[in-house]
Design a protein around this motif. Sequence first.
Motif, PDB file in Angstrom:
ATOM      1  N   MET A 287       0.407  -0.895   0.370  1.00 22.49           N
ATOM      2  CA  MET A 287       0.428  -0.028  -0.689  1.00 22.49           C
ATOM      3  C   MET A 287       1.269   1.542   0.008  1.00 22.49           C
ATOM      4  O   MET A 287       0.678   2.409  -0.655  1.00 22.49           O
ATOM      5  CB  MET A 287      -1.027  -0.065   1.191  1.00 22.49           C
ATOM      6  N   ILE A 288       2.306   0.969   0.936  1.00 31.07           N
ATOM      7  CA  ILE A 288       3.185   2.367   1.075  1.00 31.07           C
ATOM      8  C   ILE A 288       3.561   3.041  -0.675  1.00 31.07           C
ATOM      9  O   ILE A 288       3.870   3.271  -1.087  1.00 31.07           O
ATOM     10  CB  ILE A 288       3.971   1.848   1.654  1.00 31.07           C
ATOM     11  N   SER A 289       3.967   1.620  -1.185  1.00 30.07           N
ATOM     12  CA  SER A 289       4.184   1.757  -2.931  1.00 30.07           C
ATOM     13  C   SER A 289       3.226   2.017  -3.765  1.00 30.07           C
ATOM     14  O   SER A 289       4.244   3.441  -4.482  1.00 30.07           O
ATOM     15  CB  SER A 289       4.777   0.635  -3.031  1.00 30.07           C
ATOM     16  N   GLU A 290       2.545   1.158  -3.587  1.00 26.58           N
ATOM     17  CA  GLU A 290       1.042   2.336  -3.950  1.00 26.58           C
ATOM     18  C   GLU A 290       0.991   4.119  -4.033  1.00 26.58           C
ATOM     19  O   GLU A 290       1.192   4.475  -4.737  1.00 26.58           O
ATOM     20  CB  GLU A 290      -0.350   1.722  -4.065  1.00 26.58           C
ATOM     21  N   GLY A 291       1.048   3.993  -2.797  1.00 27.65           N
ATOM     22  CA  GLY A 291       0.577   5.536  -2.421  1.00 27.65           C
ATOM     23  C   GLY A 291       1.650   6.214  -2.899  1.00 27.65           C
ATOM     24  O   GLY A 291       1.880   7.738  -3.131  1.00 27.65           O
ATOM     25  N   LEU A 292       3.223   5.567  -2.826  1.00 25.04           N
ATOM     26  CA  LEU A 292       4.599   6.798  -3.307  1.00 25.04           C
ATOM     27  C   LEU A 292       4.130   6.985  -5.263  1.00 25.04           C
ATOM     28  O   LEU A 292       4.046   7.801  -4.760  1.00 25.04           O
ATOM     29  CB  LEU A 292       5.313   6.223  -3.672  1.00 25.04           C
ATOM     30  N   LYS A 293       3.442   5.757  -5.454  1.00 20.91           N
ATOM     31  CA  LYS A 293       3.735   6.282  -7.293  1.00 20.91           C
ATOM     32  C   LYS A 293       2.299   7.135  -7.172  1.00 20.91           C
ATOM     33  O   LYS A 293       2.492   7.811  -8.045  1.00 20.91           O
ATOM     34  CB  LYS A 293       3.627   4.986  -8.046  1.00 20.91           C
ATOM     35  N   VAL A 294       1.563   7.247  -6.412  1.00 25.04           N
ATOM     36  CA  VAL A 294       0.304   7.735  -6.790  1.00 25.04           C
ATOM     37  C   VAL A 294       0.941   9.628  -6.187  1.00 25.04           C
ATOM     38  O   VAL A 294       0.613  11.088  -7.277  1.00 25.04           O
ATOM     39  CB  VAL A 294      -0.921   7.653  -6.490  1.00 25.04           C
ATOM     40  N   LEU A 295       1.839   9.941  -5.333  1.00 30.29           N
ATOM     41  CA  LEU A 295       2.402  10.518  -4.676  1.00 30.29           C
ATOM     42  C   LEU A 295       3.303  11.425  -5.936  1.00 30.29           C
ATOM     43  O   LEU A 295       2.953  12.738  -5.702  1.00 30.29           O
ATOM     44  CB  LEU A 295       2.965  11.298  -3.401  1.00 30.29           C
ATOM     45  N   SER A 296       3.622  11.287  -6.300  1.00 27.61           N
ATOM     46  CA  SER A 296       4.938  10.967  -7.364  1.00 27.61           C
ATOM     47  C   SER A 296       4.233  11.908  -8.834  1.00 27.61           C
ATOM     48  O   SER A 296       4.810  13.378  -8.850  1.00 27.61           O
ATOM     49  CB  SER A 296       5.593   9.617  -7.625  1.00 27.61           C
ATOM     50  N   LYS A 297       3.686  11.364  -9.058  1.00 26.37           N
ATOM     51  CA  LYS A 297       2.469  11.630  -9.809  1.00 26.37           C
ATOM     52  C   LYS A 297       1.631  12.580  -9.955  1.00 26.37           C
ATOM     53  O   LYS A 297       1.752  13.897 -10.729  1.00 26.37           O
ATOM     54  CB  LYS A 297       1.398  10.612 -10.298  1.00 26.37           C
ATOM     55  N   GLN A 298       1.166  13.433  -8.580  1.00 30.46           N
ATOM     56  CA  GLN A 298       0.384  14.452  -8.107  1.00 30.46           C
ATOM     57  C   GLN A 298       1.765  15.900  -8.485  1.00 30.46           C
ATOM     58  O   GLN A 298       1.509  16.901  -8.396  1.00 30.46           O
ATOM     59  CB  GLN A 298       0.042  13.982  -6.970  1.00 30.46           C
ATOM     60  N   ILE A 299       2.734  15.077  -7.418  1.00 33.01           N
ATOM     61  CA  ILE A 299       4.066  16.392  -7.451  1.00 33.01           C
ATOM     62  C   ILE A 299       3.752  16.610  -8.829  1.00 33.01           C
ATOM     63  O   ILE A 299       4.369  17.728  -8.660  1.00 33.01           O
ATOM     64  CB  ILE A 299       5.438  15.496  -6.396  1.00 33.01           C
ATOM     65  N   LYS A 300       4.452  15.935 -10.114  1.00 35.86           N
ATOM     66  CA  LYS A 300       4.497  16.305 -11.074  1.00 35.86           C
ATOM     67  C   LYS A 300       3.749  16.822 -12.236  1.00 35.86           C
ATOM     68  O   LYS A 300       3.811  17.567 -12.414  1.00 35.86           O
ATOM     69  CB  LYS A 300       4.998  14.885 -12.127  1.00 35.86           C
ATOM     70  N   THR A 301       2.176  17.094 -11.543  1.00 38.41           N
ATOM     71  CA  THR A 301       1.004  17.587 -12.240  1.00 38.41           C
ATOM     72  C   THR A 301       1.595  18.821 -11.358  1.00 38.41           C
ATOM     73  O   THR A 301       1.341  19.867 -12.136  1.00 38.41           O
ATOM     74  CB  THR A 301      -0.270  17.007 -11.659  1.00 38.41           C
ATOM     75  N   ARG A 302       1.063  18.885  -9.928  1.00 39.76           N
ATOM     76  CA  ARG A 302       0.497  20.569  -9.233  1.00 39.76           C
ATOM     77  C   ARG A 302       2.247  20.911  -9.171  1.00 39.76           C
ATOM     78  O   ARG A 302       2.146  22.166  -9.397  1.00 39.76           O
ATOM     79  CB  ARG A 302       0.392  19.984  -7.511  1.00 39.76           C
ATOM     80  N   HIS A 303       3.240  21.013  -9.550  1.00 42.75           N
ATOM     81  CA  HIS A 303       4.694  21.367  -9.131  1.00 42.75           C
ATOM     82  C   HIS A 303       5.264  21.592 -10.080  1.00 42.75           C
ATOM     83  O   HIS A 303       6.189  21.760 -10.393  1.00 42.75           O
ATOM     84  CB  HIS A 303       5.585  20.972  -8.298  1.00 42.75           C
ATOM     85  N   ASN A 304       5.154  19.996 -11.239  1.00 45.68           N
ATOM     86  CA  ASN A 304       6.057  19.892 -11.981  1.00 45.68           C
ATOM     87  C   ASN A 304       7.601  19.764 -11.796  1.00 45.68           C
ATOM     88  O   ASN A 304       8.747  19.774 -12.049  1.00 45.68           O
ATOM     89  CB  ASN A 304       6.530  21.412 -13.078  1.00 45.68           C
ATOM     90  N   LYS A 305       7.814  18.436 -10.810  1.00 48.92           N
ATOM     91  CA  LYS A 305       8.695  18.207 -10.264  1.00 48.92           C
ATOM     92  C   LYS A 305       9.028  17.088 -10.051  1.00 48.92           C
ATOM     93  O   LYS A 305       8.058  16.134 -10.215  1.00 48.92           O
ATOM     94  CB  LYS A 305       9.432  18.150  -8.872  1.00 48.92           C
TER      95      LYS A 305
END
Length: 385
Positions: free
Chosen positions: A126-144
């Motif tokens: 579950m942590i792994s899945e959450g990290l993948k989703v969070l990484s995508k969110q940060i890329k989308t929101r902050h372009n990082k």
Amino acid sequence: MIHYKLYNSVNDLPESWDALPSQDLFLKRPFLKALENSSPSNISTYFLGVFSSEILVGIVIIQRVEMYVDDVFRKTSNPFFKRCGKVLISKIVKGNALIVGNLMHTGQHGLYFNSEYITQDEFLDMISEGLKVLSKQIKTRHNKKIRIIGFKDYFEDDVIHRSQAFFRREKLYKAQVQPNMIFEVNTNWKTPQDYVSTFNKKYRRRYKTALKKSDAIQRKELFLDEVLSLSGQLYELYETVSDNAGINSFKLHETHFYNLKMELKEDFKLFGYFIDHQLVGFCTLILNHSKLETYFLGYNQALQHQHQMYLNMLFDMASFGIEHQYKQVIFARTAMEIKSSVGAKPHHMSLYLKHTNNVIANAILKAVVKYANPVRDWDERHPFS
């Protein structure tokens, strides 16, 4: 059904968050609220809850760390290594990392799960899945782009090491870091004098010398209004020690100590050291159930040697642990030799880490980790033998 939810703020956490039977104050809402209100400028904290049906069964602290040269190197950094390090960081580390845990404090303060409801492997998935989703969110929101994923800090007997299949699948490699220095409080010690009396002749003499050199120092616990009024001076003293570290991945927010005192109340202790009513040093403690956690400290560098301020702070923190009957005083990493001289013992720790780009980047990252957090040779002291 096992599932997870990501949260961006402490205010959004479910009411059941603090009800989990975790004996770690660093995972509870008051500490997390203080951290959220006064994080270093390059650290953002996210939260992940793992649920079995609608029951919260696991919690995770995830920190997004923006790693840039000015955040890492200090005034005292070795010039040659600083130049080399800048090249490595600019090419490999520069950018964003996601760390499972609290980068600001030594130890495993990043996750807890209730094994009655969920297995460790299910929890890590579950942590792994959450990290993948969070990484995508940060890329989308902050372009990082997230360049580094890390899980920190685990003792060698931590059950997390049983999940090697998970770490292999996620391509996370294990790296040893500096040990956590832990002072075990002998149950026969009822007073600090009982502790001092067990020193051998050499270290008893050293204790007496340090105590004499601190004669001019007045120690005083500071309460909320005093922490506020002295915030500027406290921060300057903290900066003196932080800048002297050479390498550090963050710098505290100026209001960090005030926010901790406001949220943790009696579970956060700040002791000021004064000479002629002038603040010349301070140390902080977090009362974490049966463990006394030493936190940040600061002192006037020009007065440190004359009054042996750092050594006296170590004695004072050990004495507080004895007087209040804690099982352990957690002295954290760094300065291992002097901490061993007051009775602390090294406990080895590891982290799991990967670069998200490629194998070559991972190989260079290993070198960066070794450089930034070397496992040094040092002489352990034995004050009781």
